[in-house]
Every structure is written in structure tokens, then in C-alpha cells.
Motif scaffolding. Structure first.
Motif, mmCIF file in Angstrom:
data_model
loop_
_atom_site.group_PDB
_atom_site.id
_atom_site.type_symbol
_atom_site.label_atom_id
_atom_site.label_comp_id
_atom_site.label_asym_id
_atom_site.label_seq_id
_atom_site.Cartn_x
_atom_site.Cartn_y
_atom_site.Cartn_z
ATOM 1 N N VAL A 178 112.035 -32.153 86.244
ATOM 2 C CA VAL A 178 111.942 -30.721 85.981
ATOM 3 C C VAL A 178 111.825 -30.538 84.479
ATOM 4 O O VAL A 178 112.635 -31.095 83.710
ATOM 5 C CB VAL A 178 113.201 -29.995 86.514
ATOM 6 C CG1 VAL A 178 113.137 -28.520 86.223
ATOM 7 C CG2 VAL A 178 113.379 -30.252 88.016
ATOM 8 N N ALA A 179 110.852 -29.772 84.045
ATOM 9 C CA ALA A 179 110.659 -29.525 82.618
ATOM 10 C C ALA A 179 111.813 -28.671 82.083
ATOM 11 O O ALA A 179 112.261 -27.727 82.744
ATOM 12 C CB ALA A 179 109.338 -28.811 82.378
ATOM 13 N N ALA A 180 112.274 -29.042 80.908
ATOM 14 C CA ALA A 180 113.334 -28.246 80.261
ATOM 15 C C ALA A 180 112.734 -26.924 79.783
ATOM 16 O O ALA A 180 111.604 -26.868 79.327
ATOM 17 C CB ALA A 180 113.915 -29.027 79.103
ATOM 18 N N SER A 181 113.512 -25.900 79.884
ATOM 19 C CA SER A 181 112.993 -24.594 79.427
ATOM 20 C C SER A 181 113.519 -24.245 78.059
ATOM 21 O O SER A 181 114.399 -24.807 77.513
ATOM 22 C CB SER A 181 113.378 -23.511 80.415
ATOM 23 O OG SER A 181 114.739 -23.567 80.766
#
Length: 63
Positions: free
Chosen positions: A60-63
Motif C-alpha cells: 500500500v502506498a504511503a500517503s
């Protein structure tokens, strides 16, 4: 993100799981040999009955 947890003996790990690791192994035998070498090298040899926990996850890409 963790998407699955499956206990299995070393000898029951599937080709699908090995391929999903993305390490470039060309066969399940190659995956097993590579993992045996790794575990032997660190002093924890495995055999067909060694219990493992196979984890599946999604990045999951970090926001």
C-alpha cells in the motif's frame, strides 16, 4: 496490508505461493532449494515437516 495467513509444513508450500514471493525462482524445487540453503546458512535447517506460516500481503502506498 496483510491479506492472508496460512500455516503449512515446508513440504506443502504451493508453487503459487512460491511464485507470489517474486524472487524469480523458476520452479517449486528451485524455491525449496533456495530456502533450504538460506535456513541452513543461518543455522536453522528445515525439512518437509518444518512448520511455516505463509503470509500474503498487498503493498500500500504511503500517503
Amino acid at each position: 496490508m496483510l491479506t492472508g495467513v496460512e500455516p503449512a509444513p515446508f513440504g506443502a508450500v504451493t508453487r503459487e505461493h512460491a511464485a507470489a514471493e517474486g524472487e524469480g525462482d523458476r520452479s517449486l524445487d528451485e524455491w525449496r532449494a533456495g530456502h533450504r540453503r538460506f535456513w541452513d546458512h543461518i543455522g536453522t535447517p528445515v525439512d518437509e515437516d518444518t512448520p511455516l506460516v505463509c503470509l500474503r500481503f498487498r503493498l500500500v502506498a504511503a500517503s
